[in-house]
Motif scaffolding. Structure first.
Motif, PDB file in Angstrom:
ATOM      1  N   ALA A   1     -27.657   7.461  33.042  1.00 38.76           N
ATOM      2  CA  ALA A   1     -26.185   7.336  33.035  1.00 38.76           C
ATOM      3  C   ALA A   1     -25.784   5.872  32.867  1.00 38.76           C
ATOM      4  O   ALA A   1     -24.871   5.554  32.107  1.00 38.76           O
ATOM      5  CB  ALA A   1     -25.600   7.909  34.320  1.00 38.76           C
ATOM      6  N   ARG A   2     -26.502   4.990  33.580  1.00 40.28           N
ATOM      7  CA  ARG A   2     -26.213   3.550  33.476  1.00 40.28           C
ATOM      8  C   ARG A   2     -27.409   2.791  32.870  1.00 40.28           C
ATOM      9  O   ARG A   2     -27.689   1.655  33.252  1.00 40.28           O
ATOM     10  CB  ARG A   2     -25.851   2.980  34.854  1.00 40.28           C
ATOM     11  CG  ARG A   2     -24.565   3.552  35.428  1.00 40.28           C
ATOM     12  CD  ARG A   2     -24.062   2.772  36.625  1.00 40.28           C
ATOM     13  NE  ARG A   2     -22.851   3.346  37.165  1.00 40.28           N
ATOM     14  CZ  ARG A   2     -22.819   4.316  38.099  1.00 40.28           C
ATOM     15  NH1 ARG A   2     -23.941   4.794  38.592  1.00 40.28           N
ATOM     16  NH2 ARG A   2     -21.662   4.790  38.526  1.00 40.28           N
TER      17      ARG A   2
ATOM     18  N   HIS B   1     -29.073  11.505  41.740  1.00 40.98           N
ATOM     19  CA  HIS B   1     -27.823  12.154  41.333  1.00 40.98           C
ATOM     20  C   HIS B   1     -28.081  13.636  41.068  1.00 40.98           C
ATOM     21  O   HIS B   1     -27.338  14.507  41.514  1.00 40.98           O
ATOM     22  CB  HIS B   1     -27.270  11.475  40.071  1.00 40.98           C
ATOM     23  CG  HIS B   1     -25.819  11.751  39.839  1.00 40.98           C
ATOM     24  ND1 HIS B   1     -25.365  12.936  39.307  1.00 40.98           N
ATOM     25  CD2 HIS B   1     -24.701  11.017  40.109  1.00 40.98           C
ATOM     26  CE1 HIS B   1     -24.038  12.904  39.222  1.00 40.98           C
ATOM     27  NE2 HIS B   1     -23.618  11.751  39.712  1.00 40.98           N
TER      28      HIS B   1
ATOM     29  N   ASN C   1     -27.792  16.329  32.276  1.00 41.00           N
ATOM     30  CA  ASN C   1     -28.947  16.455  33.169  1.00 41.00           C
ATOM     31  C   ASN C   1     -29.325  17.916  33.375  1.00 41.00           C
ATOM     32  O   ASN C   1     -30.504  18.282  33.333  1.00 41.00           O
ATOM     33  CB  ASN C   1     -28.637  15.809  34.526  1.00 41.00           C
ATOM     34  CG  ASN C   1     -28.645  14.291  34.462  1.00 41.00           C
ATOM     35  OD1 ASN C   1     -29.295  13.708  33.602  1.00 41.00           O
ATOM     36  ND2 ASN C   1     -27.934  13.655  35.376  1.00 41.00           N
TER      37      ASN C   1
ATOM     38  N   ASP D   1     -32.571  10.166  33.685  1.00 41.71           N
ATOM     39  CA  ASP D   1     -31.116  10.138  33.859  1.00 41.71           C
ATOM     40  C   ASP D   1     -30.688   8.690  33.702  1.00 41.71           C
ATOM     41  O   ASP D   1     -30.780   7.893  34.624  1.00 41.71           O
ATOM     42  CB  ASP D   1     -30.752  10.697  35.245  1.00 41.71           C
ATOM     43  CG  ASP D   1     -29.257  10.595  35.535  1.00 41.71           C
ATOM     44  OD1 ASP D   1     -28.524  10.071  34.685  1.00 41.71           O
ATOM     45  OD2 ASP D   1     -28.847  11.046  36.624  1.00 41.71           O
TER      46      ASP D   1
ATOM     47  N   GLU E   1     -34.359   7.978  37.341  1.00 35.72           N
ATOM     48  CA  GLU E   1     -32.972   7.529  37.186  1.00 35.72           C
ATOM     49  C   GLU E   1     -32.957   6.010  37.012  1.00 35.72           C
ATOM     50  O   GLU E   1     -33.594   5.297  37.783  1.00 35.72           O
ATOM     51  CB  GLU E   1     -32.221   7.931  38.462  1.00 35.72           C
ATOM     52  CG  GLU E   1     -30.717   7.788  38.424  1.00 35.72           C
ATOM     53  CD  GLU E   1     -30.085   8.326  39.723  1.00 35.72           C
ATOM     54  OE1 GLU E   1     -30.275   9.515  40.065  1.00 35.72           O
ATOM     55  OE2 GLU E   1     -29.412   7.546  40.395  1.00 35.72           O
TER      56      GLU E   1
ATOM     57  N   SER F   1     -18.956   7.299  29.583  1.00 34.62           N
ATOM     58  CA  SER F   1     -17.718   7.266  30.369  1.00 34.62           C
ATOM     59  C   SER F   1     -17.815   6.374  31.601  1.00 34.62           C
ATOM     60  O   SER F   1     -16.903   6.324  32.402  1.00 34.62           O
ATOM     61  CB  SER F   1     -17.352   8.682  30.800  1.00 34.62           C
ATOM     62  OG  SER F   1     -18.436   9.251  31.511  1.00 34.62           O
ATOM     63  N   LYS F   2     -18.923   5.671  31.769  1.00 36.45           N
ATOM     64  CA  LYS F   2     -19.026   4.732  32.900  1.00 36.45           C
ATOM     65  C   LYS F   2     -18.800   3.318  32.376  1.00 36.45           C
ATOM     66  O   LYS F   2     -17.735   3.036  31.885  1.00 36.45           O
ATOM     67  CB  LYS F   2     -20.362   4.943  33.592  1.00 36.45           C
ATOM     68  CG  LYS F   2     -20.373   6.328  34.234  1.00 36.45           C
ATOM     69  CD  LYS F   2     -21.296   6.457  35.382  1.00 36.45           C
ATOM     70  CE  LYS F   2     -20.959   7.744  36.124  1.00 36.45           C
ATOM     71  NZ  LYS F   2     -22.141   8.293  36.780  1.00 36.45           N
TER      72      LYS F   2
ATOM     73  N   SER G   1     -20.246  15.715  29.756  1.00 36.17           N
ATOM     74  CA  SER G   1     -20.486  14.934  30.973  1.00 36.17           C
ATOM     75  C   SER G   1     -21.974  14.684  31.199  1.00 36.17           C
ATOM     76  O   SER G   1     -22.832  15.368  30.644  1.00 36.17           O
ATOM     77  CB  SER G   1     -19.928  15.681  32.191  1.00 36.17           C
ATOM     78  OG  SER G   1     -20.748  16.794  32.482  1.00 36.17           O
ATOM     79  N   GLY G   2     -22.248  13.724  32.070  1.00 38.20           N
ATOM     80  CA  GLY G   2     -23.622  13.413  32.441  1.00 38.20           C
ATOM     81  C   GLY G   2     -24.259  14.539  33.235  1.00 38.20           C
ATOM     82  O   GLY G   2     -25.457  14.814  33.091  1.00 38.20           O
ATOM     83  N   THR G   3     -23.460  15.178  34.063  1.00 41.78           N
ATOM     84  CA  THR G   3     -23.981  16.292  34.844  1.00 41.78           C
ATOM     85  C   THR G   3     -24.464  17.401  33.910  1.00 41.78           C
ATOM     86  O   THR G   3     -25.554  17.950  34.093  1.00 41.78           O
ATOM     87  CB  THR G   3     -22.887  16.820  35.807  1.00 41.78           C
ATOM     88  OG1 THR G   3     -22.551  15.763  36.711  1.00 41.78           O
ATOM     89  CG2 THR G   3     -23.361  18.026  36.574  1.00 41.78           C
TER      90      THR G   3
ATOM     91  N   CYS H   1     -24.567   7.917  29.670  1.00 44.41           N
ATOM     92  CA  CYS H   1     -23.124   8.174  29.800  1.00 44.41           C
ATOM     93  C   CYS H   1     -22.316   7.173  28.991  1.00 44.41           C
ATOM     94  O   CYS H   1     -22.609   5.981  28.999  1.00 44.41           O
ATOM     95  CB  CYS H   1     -22.686   8.059  31.256  1.00 44.41           C
ATOM     96  SG  CYS H   1     -23.001   9.529  32.226  1.00 44.41           S
TER      97      CYS H   1
ATOM     98  N   GLU I   1     -24.913  16.943  42.095  1.00 46.56           N
ATOM     99  CA  GLU I   1     -24.581  17.872  41.019  1.00 46.56           C
ATOM    100  C   GLU I   1     -24.468  19.296  41.551  1.00 46.56           C
ATOM    101  O   GLU I   1     -24.824  20.273  40.889  1.00 46.56           O
ATOM    102  CB  GLU I   1     -25.578  17.705  39.846  1.00 46.56           C
ATOM    103  CG  GLU I   1     -25.485  16.269  39.297  1.00 46.56           C
ATOM    104  CD  GLU I   1     -26.323  15.947  38.077  1.00 46.56           C
ATOM    105  OE1 GLU I   1     -26.913  16.872  37.468  1.00 46.56           O
ATOM    106  OE2 GLU I   1     -26.399  14.754  37.735  1.00 46.56           O
TER     107      GLU I   1
HETATM  108  C1  LIG Z   1     -22.268   9.525  36.941  1.00 49.33           C
HETATM  109  C2  LIG Z   1     -23.676   9.901  36.940  1.00 49.33           C
HETATM  110  C3  LIG Z   1     -24.097  11.115  36.396  1.00 49.33           C
HETATM  111  C4  LIG Z   1     -23.162  12.196  35.922  1.00 49.33           C
HETATM  112  O1  LIG Z   1     -22.131  11.852  35.141  1.00 49.33           O
HETATM  113  P1  LIG Z   1     -20.784  12.700  35.029  1.00 49.33           P
HETATM  114  O2  LIG Z   1     -20.365  12.386  33.648  1.00 49.33           O
HETATM  115  O3  LIG Z   1     -19.868  12.167  36.089  1.00 49.33           O
HETATM  116  O4  LIG Z   1     -21.097  14.141  35.220  1.00 49.33           O
HETATM  117  C5  LIG Z   1     -25.453  11.376  36.379  1.00 49.33           C
HETATM  118  N1  LIG Z   1     -26.334  10.519  36.884  1.00 49.33           N
HETATM  119  C6  LIG Z   1     -25.973   9.343  37.427  1.00 49.33           C
HETATM  120  C7  LIG Z   1     -27.023   8.426  37.969  1.00 49.33           C
HETATM  121  C8  LIG Z   1     -24.631   9.002  37.478  1.00 49.33           C
HETATM  122  O5  LIG Z   1     -24.268   7.847  38.032  1.00 49.33           O
END
Ligand SMILES: *Cc1c(COP(=O)(O)O)cnc(C)c1O
Length: 342
Positions: A171-172, A85, A64, A169, A136, A199-200, A59-61, A197, A90
């Motif tokens: 994620a996106r 985030h 990080n 971070d 981020e 998974s998004k 996971s992203g969490t 990530c 978290e």
């Molecule tokens: C979703 C997200 C995360 C964490 O991702 P998970 O896989 O849900 O743990 C971290 N940082 C940002 C900015 C996110 O949007």
């Protein structure tokens, strides 16, 4: 009536082609370093981001928090954008898992070099040293806004001047890449470490890749096991990631177009207003600090699944499960709910 799910870009289903890629994956025991699909994914993401090495994580969490644990020592601090985030979503993990205090800078739209320098200059007896600067991109709470490269370059110069590493971070980060047209490696260059990530927006069932220098990733790999994140035949998940890197990055432009369509149709109503989206989210701000959940409930009952972004804000998130027809339906259903409210 089939509900349309705009709660998050994590709700998308793996496509049939992605499932086929997962079924065909060559796998091994990744805990023993034996999984060729995981190794391929780690190398491919590191290459795209211009980093030496990558590490596949659930996971992203975890990515990080692993970055924080690897960059810092207990009793120190990290600086991050206010309500990042890492700071608020978290579960207080910087404090729990790494024993560091998260200090928020600026506002949800970012912070500048001056704010970082001001914080670092305060360091003294009792004021914890900032061991890591976290940024981020895109900025989640700000509705997927792309953080200006010029501002980030100044933050980086300041962090380097004071010899503090940066974790991005991302994620996106894929969305920032599509929206800005900047190469991923350029966007990633801001961070000594970067997490992205799968998974998004990329639509995988799970997975994040943490990238950085080889020595950093080697240390993070040890801590991954300590955090319970070392998986076994995780090549089935990595195969989804490899498929998504091929097929799901360019298509993010559709999500951005859909977000823009929703904003154009629904952005200004007596019930809320919204800024033009930069990527795949629209944030509707309710006036007078009204409870957004009270509006989300009838929207969900009308088949538009959504949640508050903050207490007085509603978030619509676009993803690969939402096509043109669904966007039209969201507009029709949302208007009906708002009209009924008067
Ligand atoms: C979703 C997200 C995360 C964490 O991702 P998970 O896989 O849900 O743990 C971290 N940082 C940002 C900015 C996110 O949007």
């Amino acid at each position: 009536m089939k509900p349309i799910d705009l709660r998050s870009d994590t709700v998308s289903q793996p496509t049939p082609a992605m499932r086929a890629a997962m079924a065909a994956a060559v796998v091994g025991d990744d805990c023993y370093g034996d999984d060729p699909s995981v190794q391929q994914l780690e190398a491919r993401v590191a290459e795209l981001l211009g980093k030496q090495a990558g590490l596949f994580l659930p996971s992203g969490t975890m990515a990080n928090q692993l970055a924080i644990a690897t960059h810092t020592r207990p009793g120190r601090a990290i600086a991050c954008v206010r309500e990042a985030h890492i700071q608020v979503h978290e579960d207080a993990s910087p404090a729990r898992l790494s024993g560091v205090q998260a200090m928020g800078l600026g506002d949800r739209y970012g912070f500048g070099a001056e704010a970082l320098e001001d914080l670092i200059r305060e360091e003294s007896c009792g004021w914890p040293r900032v061991e890591l600067v976290c940024v981020e991109n895109t900025l989640g709470l700000a509705g997927g806004r792309v953080w200006s490269q010029a501002e980030l370059a100044e933050v980086r110069a300041c962090a380097q001047h004071y010899e503090r590493p940066i974790h991005l971070d991302g994620a996106r980060l894929w969305n920032a890449h599509i929206a800005s047209g900047e190469p991923l490696s350029k966007l990633a260059a801001i961070g000594d470490s970067v997490s992205v990530c799968l998974s998004k927006g990329l639509g995988c069932p799970a997975g994040t890749v943490l990238c950085g220098e080889s020595t950093f990733i080697a240390r993070a790999r040890e801590t991954r096991h300590a955090f319970g994140g070392a998986l076994r035949q995780s090549g089935v998940l990595a195969a989804a990631g490899l498929h998504a890197l091929e097929h799901h990055i360019e298509r993010l432009a559709h999500d951005h177009r859909h977000a823009h369509q929703l904003w154009a149709a629904l952005g200004e109503t007596p019930h809320w207003s919204a800024r033009a989206p930069e990527t795949n989210m629209v944030i509707f701000e309710l006036p007078e600090r009204r409870d957004a959940e009270r509006l989300c409930r009838p929207l969900r009952e009308a088949g538009v699944l959504c949640y508050p972004n903050k207490y007085s804000e509603i978030r619509y998130v676009l993803h690969l499960g939402i096509d043109d027809a669904a966007v039209e339906q969201v507009i029709t259903r949302t208007r009906a709910v708002l009209d009924a409210l008067g």
